[in-house]
Design a protein around this motif. Sequence first.
Motif, short mmCIF file in Angstrom:
data_model
loop_
_atom_site.label_atom_id
_atom_site.label_comp_id
_atom_site.label_asym_id
_atom_site.label_seq_id
_atom_site.Cartn_x
_atom_site.Cartn_y
_atom_site.Cartn_z
N GLN A 73 0.83 -1.23 0.20
CA GLN A 73 0.10 -0.06 -0.20
C GLN A 73 0.83 1.40 0.02
O GLN A 73 0.75 2.18 -0.72
CB GLN A 73 -0.94 0.16 1.25
N GLU A 74 1.93 1.29 0.80
CA GLU A 74 2.82 2.23 1.06
C GLU A 74 3.41 2.73 -0.46
O GLU A 74 3.61 3.86 -0.98
CB GLU A 74 3.92 2.15 2.07
N HIS A 75 3.92 1.57 -0.92
CA HIS A 75 4.48 1.56 -2.48
C HIS A 75 3.67 2.02 -3.42
O HIS A 75 3.99 2.90 -4.29
CB HIS A 75 5.17 0.21 -2.84
N ALA A 76 2.35 1.56 -3.24
CA ALA A 76 1.23 1.95 -4.38
C ALA A 76 1.03 3.59 -4.25
O ALA A 76 0.91 4.34 -5.29
CB ALA A 76 0.15 1.15 -4.32
N LYS A 77 0.97 3.95 -3.17
CA LYS A 77 0.65 5.44 -2.90
C LYS A 77 1.78 6.38 -3.68
O LYS A 77 1.48 7.32 -3.98
CB LYS A 77 0.50 5.83 -1.33
N GLN A 78 2.94 5.88 -3.21
CA GLN A 78 4.21 6.71 -3.74
C GLN A 78 4.13 6.74 -5.26
O GLN A 78 4.60 7.50 -5.97
CB GLN A 78 5.44 6.18 -2.98
N ALA A 79 3.92 5.46 -5.91
CA ALA A 79 3.88 5.25 -7.35
C ALA A 79 2.71 5.67 -7.98
O ALA A 79 2.46 5.62 -9.20
CB ALA A 79 4.16 3.80 -7.40
N LYS A 80 1.42 5.96 -7.13
CA LYS A 80 0.37 6.42 -7.70
C LYS A 80 -0.41 5.36 -8.59
O LYS A 80 -1.13 5.57 -9.51
CB LYS A 80 0.55 7.82 -8.48
N TRP A 81 -0.24 4.23 -8.00
CA TRP A 81 -1.13 3.09 -8.53
C TRP A 81 -2.48 3.01 -7.99
O TRP A 81 -2.51 3.41 -6.78
CB TRP A 81 -0.16 1.85 -8.08
N PRO A 82 -3.46 2.24 -8.73
CA PRO A 82 -4.71 2.39 -8.41
C PRO A 82 -4.73 1.47 -7.27
O PRO A 82 -4.04 0.33 -7.16
CB PRO A 82 -5.53 1.77 -9.40
#
Length: 217
Positions: free
Chosen positions: A203-212
């Motif tokens: 989740q943290e990585h997705a937020k930084q990468a702006k993934w859905p």
Amino acid sequence: MALAIFALNDTLIDGNCASLWAQCMADMAWVDGESYLAREHELMDLYLRDALALEDYLKFSLSSLVGRTAEEVAFVVEPFVEDVIEPLFHSDAIRCLANHRATGDRILLISASAHFLVSAIAARLGISDVLAIDLEERHGSYSGHTEGELPYREGKLTRLQAWLEEHTETLDGASFYSASHNDLALLSQVSRPHVVNPDASLQEHAKQAKWPILSWR
């Protein structure tokens, strides 16, 4: 038409099929229920916390199948999938699969779980393309060992690349849905990464990468 790739555990289903299968084996008295389940829970918890290698979990879990034939296991896996796994399918996942089918996408299920489990679950979902952990057979029975590259972390990408070559497919426009940080290598390679009910690290990585970030229930 593009490729739509799905992980299985905590993504298409609410749970982990390996742990659910362990409970099934205990119910059938294939294993010493109480002690086996306690050890399985302990090892799975360590694995999910990155404190145990997948190989070490498999060494324990696959030992319960030594001497059993693929046909014997398949005979009990089908009702297991129907009775235990099917009620755990996320309704949002079923809709997502239907949407990809409607646009003509090819669907691939890839999982770091045993092939006999993943393929049976895939069949229930109408998915014919599957990559999972292949189990070795000796003298007609499971040996307790695996065969080939494990579809786990970077190995999942390695297995996928080999599959792409074999089937003359590409990752152009491909989607991948996963709940686990162990799938970051593959998520980073597709055009449309989607994280589903992600663990804290993903989740943290997705937020930084702006993934859905999807919440499937």
